[in-house]
Write an enzyme that holds these catalytic residues in place. Structure first.
Site, PDB file in Angstrom:
ATOM      1  CB  CYS A  27      -0.487  26.384  36.164  1.00 32.17           C
ATOM      2  SG  CYS A  27      -1.398  25.839  37.609  1.00 32.17           S
TER       3      CYS A  27
ATOM      4  NE  ARG B  12       0.375  25.961  30.320  1.00 29.98           N
ATOM      5  CZ  ARG B  12       1.123  25.013  29.757  1.00 29.98           C
ATOM      6  NH1 ARG B  12       1.139  24.870  28.460  1.00 29.98           N
ATOM      7  NH2 ARG B  12       1.852  24.215  30.500  1.00 29.98           N
TER       8      ARG B  12
ATOM      9  CD1 TRP C 258      -7.375  23.008  35.456  1.00 32.80           C
ATOM     10  CD2 TRP C 258      -5.979  21.699  36.629  1.00 32.80           C
ATOM     11  NE1 TRP C 258      -7.952  21.774  35.568  1.00 32.80           N
ATOM     12  CE2 TRP C 258      -7.131  20.944  36.281  1.00 32.80           C
ATOM     13  CE3 TRP C 258      -4.975  21.074  37.359  1.00 32.80           C
ATOM     14  CZ2 TRP C 258      -7.297  19.615  36.641  1.00 32.80           C
ATOM     15  CZ3 TRP C 258      -5.144  19.744  37.723  1.00 32.80           C
ATOM     16  CH2 TRP C 258      -6.296  19.028  37.358  1.00 32.80           C
TER      17      TRP C 258
ATOM     18  CG  ASN D 222       2.893  24.582  34.743  1.00 34.38           C
ATOM     19  OD1 ASN D 222       2.046  23.858  35.246  1.00 34.38           O
ATOM     20  ND2 ASN D 222       3.389  24.387  33.547  1.00 34.38           N
ATOM     21  N   GLY D 223       3.243  23.357  38.014  1.00 37.44           N
ATOM     22  CA  GLY D 223       3.748  22.031  38.377  1.00 37.44           C
ATOM     23  C   GLY D 223       3.286  21.682  39.775  1.00 37.44           C
TER      24      GLY D 223
ATOM     25  CD  GLU E  53     -12.013  12.195  20.761  1.00 34.92           C
ATOM     26  OE1 GLU E  53     -11.634  11.632  21.787  1.00 34.92           O
ATOM     27  OE2 GLU E  53     -11.840  13.411  20.557  1.00 34.92           O
TER      28      GLU E  53
ATOM     29  CE  LYS F  35     -13.391  16.182  22.214  1.00 40.63           C
ATOM     30  NZ  LYS F  35     -12.273  15.378  22.153  1.00 40.63           N
TER      31      LYS F  35
ATOM     32  CD  GLU G 102     -13.299  16.903  26.117  1.00 38.77           C
ATOM     33  OE1 GLU G 102     -12.402  16.975  26.959  1.00 38.77           O
ATOM     34  OE2 GLU G 102     -13.096  16.562  24.947  1.00 38.77           O
TER      35      GLU G 102
ATOM     36  CG  HIS H 131     -21.937  -9.026  26.842  1.00 35.93           C
ATOM     37  ND1 HIS H 131     -22.289 -10.351  26.951  1.00 35.93           N
ATOM     38  CD2 HIS H 131     -21.473  -8.861  25.579  1.00 35.93           C
ATOM     39  CE1 HIS H 131     -22.013 -10.978  25.817  1.00 35.93           C
ATOM     40  NE2 HIS H 131     -21.520 -10.093  24.964  1.00 35.93           N
TER      41      HIS H 131
ATOM     42  CE  LYS I  24      -5.740  21.660  23.445  1.00 36.46           C
ATOM     43  NZ  LYS I  24      -6.839  20.780  23.043  1.00 36.46           N
TER      44      LYS I  24
HETATM   45  C1  F6R Z   1      -9.985  15.749  25.366  1.00 35.05           C
HETATM   46  C2  F6R Z   1      -8.609  16.146  25.576  1.00 35.05           C
HETATM   47  C3  F6R Z   1      -7.810  15.387  26.575  1.00 35.05           C
HETATM   48  C4  F6R Z   1      -6.380  15.185  26.066  1.00 35.05           C
HETATM   49  C5  F6R Z   1      -5.515  14.535  27.148  1.00 35.05           C
HETATM   50  C6  F6R Z   1      -4.120  14.241  26.650  1.00 35.05           C
HETATM   51  O1  F6R Z   1     -10.613  16.535  24.408  1.00 35.05           O
HETATM   52  O2  F6R Z   1      -8.129  17.067  24.990  1.00 35.05           O
HETATM   53  O3  F6R Z   1      -8.395  14.165  26.897  1.00 35.05           O
HETATM   54  O4  F6R Z   1      -6.416  14.392  24.924  1.00 35.05           O
HETATM   55  O5  F6R Z   1      -5.446  15.381  28.257  1.00 35.05           O
HETATM   56  O6  F6R Z   1      -3.471  15.412  26.247  1.00 35.05           O
HETATM   57  P1  F6R Z   1      -2.233  15.382  25.266  1.00 35.05           P
HETATM   58  O7  F6R Z   1      -2.717  14.856  23.958  1.00 35.05           O
HETATM   59  O8  F6R Z   1      -1.792  16.806  25.180  1.00 35.05           O
HETATM   60  O9  F6R Z   1      -1.222  14.482  25.878  1.00 35.05           O
END
Ligand code: F6R
Length: 615
Positions: free
Chosen positions: A2, A27, A75, A101-102, A488, A492, A495, A511, A610
């Protein structure tokens, strides 16, 4: 999660709020809304499900006048994404509007109590409960809305950044925060508020980062007043200079923010490394470590905590610290760590990694580590965010705003800082030689040029992305330093393309996961020429002999993989501990082009946000 934005000044608030929401859309983008207070005593609220563009269409038909307003991009946490659950929420009296937000954790209890006083609720949200509580206190106590907000917040458990306006008071904006971020932009005769500084850039470079438990009364033409929510005592107004430019917030000719951010990595690593390695390359200089040498010299154990991509960086950090510092290191998901009752004391160093610096679980893990006496070091990107403000020391990664929801340049920045940090701690503890620091630091310093070369793989990765249109599942395999790179790469892909992908340590595959391999399940195997290359070759053969296609990420000059893998992608050679930085670039590109090929919105993937400011 949010985003909130607000404006009070002499210009029309609507355009400023809409532009601000667009900057904060990363966000959350389940719904958007705006509330405007007109000087003739009208409160006009417009809301729409989905993105800000939908809100613009809805609002176009209505009244958007007013020089005071608040807005929200959501969000969803409580209640499905629809127009009714969209913010702003308006009190039953119709006088007070709020954006939030929260999460209000005790909203159910408060809702029940308010219902007994005759309040009814239109939405399923926790936020509507808060505005009704403010309304109730305002009318019962016959106090100002400001006092009612403060009083209501004393009854609330949870996290919030809120902005409140009152229909009959077009000269006043009230904001407050606990755990969720809030920035105030101070203009000449106008004030902006937002969840981060991006909606404020371009209007003013003077900002106040509201602290936890602070409430601000912003009255047109008057100095901003800050107070503690709990004690109601005034607090000092600390105006800081914002170092963020408009150009950093734009796509700069790229189709998407994600692509821009992938291609920015040579520059972002330059910024990240600047001033942190001595000219002769033999020493790392991190002020956050130098200022606390004693702590690092005496530390008996290091724990890295993070979430998501930052957790993958932490796994690489563990290897780096083990290699350079000869210390026991563990890596924990912040969300698990905070409830795991870990044994920590004042000889522990906890390193918290977060791009946004606002992740709720990581913040809670920091709090717990502090409570148990540990020293907490932060590795963050967003300057002035909650994590850097709640840690004992730390290092910024300085990669600039990351707007694409999928993290790219922050990951390579985090791994770069972790490499520097491991060497800096090793220097203090005498566990790393000058020659070794020089070897790695020199290679690190040439990383921007190395990434420039690596990015030339983009057309090859785009071509490769078209080969796998059949695949519904992918395996990503790696060993040693590149097991986290595999995790990672898989994250990527899943997501942004919504293709199921699993990252695995290559040798663990036999395994269990090997049962999944057939001609429809491709594997991406990260196999640079490192100490485990010979071992990983046999893992590749195990996949091939079961009919699975293999894309191998190998070092330049490698020939042996050409005859085994279906595709081998050649990356520049670097010391083993730096291979994750280089290998992650083709993986970012592959995920990107597969997702774009499937027509997905890579900057704003479904269900994601984000900045994860809820538990
Ligand atoms: C994946 C991604 C998320 C963040 C996670 C932690 O591409 O961006 O998995 O890495 O939400 O966020 P931060 O780093 O802001 O604590």
């Amino acid at each position: 999660m949010c985003g909130i934005v607000g404006y009070i000044g002499s210009r029309g608030a609507y355009d400023i709020l809409i532009q601000g929401l667009k900057r904060l859309e990363y966000r959350g983008y389940d719904s958007a809304g705006v509330a405007l207070v007109d000087t003739d005593g009208c409160l006009n609220v417009h809301k729409a499900r989905g993105k800000v563009a939908n809100l613009e269409q809805t609002a176009a038909a209505g009244n958007t006048n007013g020089t005071l307003g608040i807005a929200h991009t959501r969000w969803a946490t409580h209640g499905e994404p629809n127009d009714i659950n969209a913010h702003p929420h308006v009190s039953q009296s119709g006088d007070i509007a709020i954006v939030h937000n929260g999460t209000i954790e005790n909203y159910a209890v408060l809702k029940k109590a308010l219902a007994e006083h005759g309040y009814t609720f239109k939405s399923e949200t926790d936020t509507e409960v808060l505005v009704q509580l403010i309304d109730y206190i305002h009318s019962e106590n016959k106090c100002s809305v400001y006092d009612a907000v403060r009083e209501a917040l004393l009854q609330v458990e949870g996290a919030y950044a809120i902005a409140v306006v009152e229909k009959s008071n077009p000269d006043q904006l009230i904001v407050a925060r606990k755990s969720s971020p809030l920035v105030i932009g101070v203009g000449d005769d106008e004030t902006f508020i937002a969840s981060d500084a991006t909606p404020i850039v371009g209007y003013t470079d003077r900002v106040i980062y509201l602290k936890d438990d602070e409430i601000a009364l912003i009255r047109r033409g008057e100095p901003i007043q800050l107070s503690s929510i709990h004690s109601n005592t005034p607090s000092k107004v600390d105006i800081q200079k914002l170092k963020l430019s408009l150009a950093q917030l734009e796509k700069g000719g790229y189709d998407t923010f994600m692509l821009k951010e992938i291609f920015e990595q040579p520059d972002t690593l330059r910024d990240c490394l600047r001033g942190r390695i001595t000219d002769d390359g033999s020493q790392v200089v991190l002020s956050g470590v130098i200022d606390h040498q004693d702590i690092f010299a005496k530390a008996e154990r290091i724990t890295l905590v993070a979430c998501g991509t930052s957790w993958h960086a932490a796994l690489i950090g563990k290897r780096l610290i083990q290699d350079f510092c000869s210390l026991p290191v563990s890596v924990e998901y912040a969300s698990e760590f905070r409830y795991s009752n870990p044994y920590l004391n004042d000889k522990d160093v906890v390193i918290a990694i977060s791009q946004s610096g606002e992740t709720a679980d990581t913040l809670a893990a920091i709090q717990m580590a502090h409570d148990k006496g540990a020293f907490v070091y932060g590795i963050c990107n967003v300057v002035g965010a909650s994590i850097p403000r709640n840690t004992d020391s730390g290092t910024y990664i300085h990669v600039g705003p990351e707007i694409g929801v999928a993290s790219t340049k922050a990951f390579t920045g985090q791994v770069t800082v972790l490499t520097l940090l491991a060497m800096a701690i090793g220097q203090i503890r005498g566990t790393v030689s000058r020659a070794r620091v020089k070897e790695v630091a020199t290679a690190l310093r040439s990383m921007p040029e190395i990434l420039e070369k690596t990015l030339k793989l983009a057309p090859e990765m785009q071509k490769l992305s078209r080969v796998f249109t059949y695949a519904h599942n992918f395996l990503y395999l790696g060993r040693g330093y590149n097991y986290p790179t595999a995790l990672e790469g898989a994250l990527k892909l899943k997501e942004i393309s919504y293709i199921h992908a699993e990252g695995y340590p290559a040798a663990e595959m036999k395994h269990g996961p090997i049962a999944l391999i057939d001609h429809e399940m491709p594997s991406v195997i990260i196999a640079p020429s490192d100490s485990l290359y010979d071992k990983i070759i046999s893992n590749v053969q195990q996949v091939k002999s079961r009919g699975g296609a293999v894309v191998a990420i190998v070092s330049q000059g490698n020939k042996s993989m050409d005859t085994i893998a279906d595709f081998s992608v050649k990356i520049p050679r670097v010391p083993e501990c730096l291979t994750p930085i280089v290998a992650s670039v083709p993986l970012q590109l592959l995920a990107y082009y597969i997702a774009v090929g499937k027509g997905k919105n890579v900057d704003q993937p479904r269900n994601l946000a984000k900045s994860v400011t809820v538990e």
